[in-house]
Design an enzyme around this catalytic site. Structure first.
Site, PDB file in Angstrom:
ATOM      1  CG  ASN A  89       8.066  10.216   0.703  1.00 56.26           C
ATOM      2  OD1 ASN A  89       7.501   9.314   0.095  1.00 56.26           O
ATOM      3  ND2 ASN A  89       9.347  10.192   0.986  1.00 56.26           N
ATOM      4  CG  ASP A  91       8.342  12.380   5.029  1.00 58.05           C
ATOM      5  OD1 ASP A  91       9.069  13.322   4.674  1.00 58.05           O
ATOM      6  OD2 ASP A  91       8.507  11.214   4.594  1.00 58.05           O
ATOM      7  CG  HIS A 106       0.841  11.138  -3.605  1.00 48.60           C
ATOM      8  ND1 HIS A 106       1.534   9.953  -3.657  1.00 48.60           N
ATOM      9  CD2 HIS A 106       0.398  11.351  -4.863  1.00 48.60           C
ATOM     10  CE1 HIS A 106       1.522   9.480  -4.887  1.00 48.60           C
ATOM     11  NE2 HIS A 106       0.848  10.317  -5.641  1.00 48.60           N
ATOM     12  CB  CYS A 138     -17.421  27.927   5.186  1.00 47.79           C
ATOM     13  SG  CYS A 138     -16.782  26.279   4.858  1.00 47.79           S
TER      14      CYS A 138
HETATM   15  N1  APR Z   1      16.703   3.187   0.294  1.00 47.88           N
HETATM   16  C1  APR Z   1      16.217   3.151  -0.986  1.00 47.88           C
HETATM   17  N2  APR Z   1      15.047   2.566  -1.299  1.00 47.88           N
HETATM   18  C2  APR Z   1      14.360   1.970  -0.319  1.00 47.88           C
HETATM   19  C3  APR Z   1      14.804   1.947   1.025  1.00 47.88           C
HETATM   20  C4  APR Z   1      16.042   2.578   1.318  1.00 47.88           C
HETATM   21  N3  APR Z   1      16.571   2.620   2.555  1.00 47.88           N
HETATM   22  N4  APR Z   1      13.880   1.267   1.764  1.00 47.88           N
HETATM   23  C5  APR Z   1      12.909   0.892   0.911  1.00 47.88           C
HETATM   24  N5  APR Z   1      13.184   1.308  -0.350  1.00 47.88           N
HETATM   25  C6  APR Z   1      12.395   1.163  -1.581  1.00 47.88           C
HETATM   26  C7  APR Z   1      11.745  -0.168  -1.758  1.00 47.88           C
HETATM   27  O1  APR Z   1      12.640  -1.063  -2.429  1.00 47.88           O
HETATM   28  C8  APR Z   1      10.525   0.193  -2.613  1.00 47.88           C
HETATM   29  O2  APR Z   1      10.848   0.154  -3.988  1.00 47.88           O
HETATM   30  O3  APR Z   1      11.342   2.100  -1.490  1.00 47.88           O
HETATM   31  C9  APR Z   1      10.240   1.643  -2.237  1.00 47.88           C
HETATM   32  C10 APR Z   1       8.980   1.858  -1.397  1.00 47.88           C
HETATM   33  O4  APR Z   1       7.843   1.583  -2.180  1.00 47.88           O
HETATM   34  P1  APR Z   1       6.359   1.887  -1.646  1.00 47.88           P
HETATM   35  O5  APR Z   1       6.248   1.412  -0.253  1.00 47.88           O
HETATM   36  O6  APR Z   1       5.413   1.356  -2.627  1.00 47.88           O
HETATM   37  O7  APR Z   1       6.310   3.501  -1.588  1.00 47.88           O
HETATM   38  P2  APR Z   1       6.015   4.537  -2.753  1.00 47.88           P
HETATM   39  O8  APR Z   1       6.427   4.029  -4.077  1.00 47.88           O
HETATM   40  O9  APR Z   1       6.568   5.851  -2.311  1.00 47.88           O
HETATM   41  O10 APR Z   1       4.433   4.622  -2.680  1.00 47.88           O
HETATM   42  C11 APR Z   1       3.754   5.459  -3.566  1.00 47.88           C
HETATM   43  O11 APR Z   1       1.658   4.896  -2.576  1.00 47.88           O
HETATM   44  O12 APR Z   1       0.150   4.547  -0.877  1.00 47.88           O
HETATM   45  C12 APR Z   1       0.774   5.397  -1.621  1.00 47.88           C
HETATM   46  O13 APR Z   1       0.368   7.664  -1.611  1.00 47.88           O
HETATM   47  C13 APR Z   1       1.252   6.689  -1.104  1.00 47.88           C
HETATM   48  O14 APR Z   1       2.936   8.151  -2.004  1.00 47.88           O
HETATM   49  C14 APR Z   1       2.607   6.795  -1.713  1.00 47.88           C
HETATM   50  C15 APR Z   1       2.469   5.969  -2.973  1.00 47.88           C
HETATM   51 ZN    ZN Z   2     -14.471  26.272   4.768  1.00 47.11          ZN
END
Ligand code: APR
Ligand code: ZN
Length: 236
Positions: A89, A91, A106, A138
């Site tokens: 993340n 954030d 990331h 720069c």
């Molecule tokens: N608690 C636990 N898991 C959850 C919850 C929750 N409250 N809400 C959603 N999830 C889970 C979903 O089931 C899913 O498996 O979180 C996951 C979110 O998956 P993605 O949206 O694909 O996010 P992520 O895996 O972090 O993405 C990876 O993709 O675009 C990029 O760079 C960005 O770091 C990011 C990377």
């Molecule tokens: Zn610079």
């Protein structure tokens, strides 16, 4: 290196009101990744990309860490040598929960850096468009400190180092589409003896049979059990 790695993704911040990427109503349903967050997008769709991250930054400003962030940071502080929190993340919710040592794979939303000399600035929740278009050193362009698709992720080296010593991996809130933790578990040289997977639901990019414990429910509803297992492992 810590023997326990907590590897997190968008799901851990979902309960704080930050959209995930690939769930229903996730960010990628409303934006085209291949246009705005992919290598080269600062040349082809600069305004859209800058605006996208300006919005993410603003969105973050009033978001609060949830129970999972708070409990994990408490644990990290109690066992700094044993527990490492790693996140995909961008954030700042672990930081808002009090952490100073989370590894952001990331990038980090509050930071921008110079495309030419790498000079980095923390702009907090400000917008890049209006504030720091040019590098103060720069005069080249500043860009969000975010790893776009198809760009190299410099911090993956730190991830690989952390995984060398990892004995217990806890995966929370990631679909596994970008980084496959399964591969670390399957690696014949891996020291991983124990693993927990916690997502809202099954993901096609994760083989849940590889994990010792699988929790398909909210992170906030799983975290007490997860912390209990971690403490048990540390004190065994
Ligand atoms: N608690 C636990 N898991 C959850 C919850 C929750 N409250 N809400 C959603 N999830 C889970 C979903 O089931 C899913 O498996 O979180 C996951 C979110 O998956 P993605 O949206 O694909 O996010 P992520 O895996 O972090 O993405 C990876 O993709 O675009 C990029 O760079 C960005 O770091 C990011 C990377
Ligand atoms: Zn610079």
């Amino acid at each position: 290196m810590a023997k326990i790695v907590v590897f997190t993704g968008a799901g851990i911040s979902a309960e704080s009101g930050i959209s995930t990427f690939r769930d229903k109503d996730g960010l990628w349903e409303n934006y085209k990744i291949e246009e705005i967050c992919t290598a080269g997008c600062l040349n082809t769709k600069r305004d859209e990309t800058i605006k996208f991250y300006d919005l993410r930054r603003k969105d973050c400003e009033n978001k609060k860490p949830n129970y999972s962030h708070l409990e994990l940071v408490k644990l990290e502080k109690e066992y700094p040598n044993d527990v490492k929190i790693i996140t995909q993340n961008i954030d700042d919710l672990f930081e808002k929960a009090g952490s100073t040592s989370v590894l952001h794979l990331h990038g980090f939303l509050k930071e921008i850096y110079c495309e030419k000399c790498n000079f980095k600035i923390n702009i907090s929740y400000d917008s890049l468009k209006t504030l720091y278009n040019e590098c103060p050193k720069c005069y080249s362009f500043m860009r969000p400190n975010i790893v776009f698709f198809n760009e190299e992720a410099p911090k993956y080296e730190d991830l690989y180092k952390e995984m060398l010593d990892c004995e217990f991996i806890i995966v929370i809130g990631t679909s596994g589409n970008v980084i496959s933790i399964d591969n670390f578990i399957r690696n014949p040289h891996s020291r991983i003896k124990k693993s927990i997977l916690n997502n809202l639901k099954k993901s096609s990019a994760i083989n849940d049979r590889l994990y010792n414990k699988v929790l398909y429910k909210k992170a906030s509803e799983s975290i007490d059990e997860i912390i209990f297992d971690i403490k048990e492992y540390i004190n065994k």
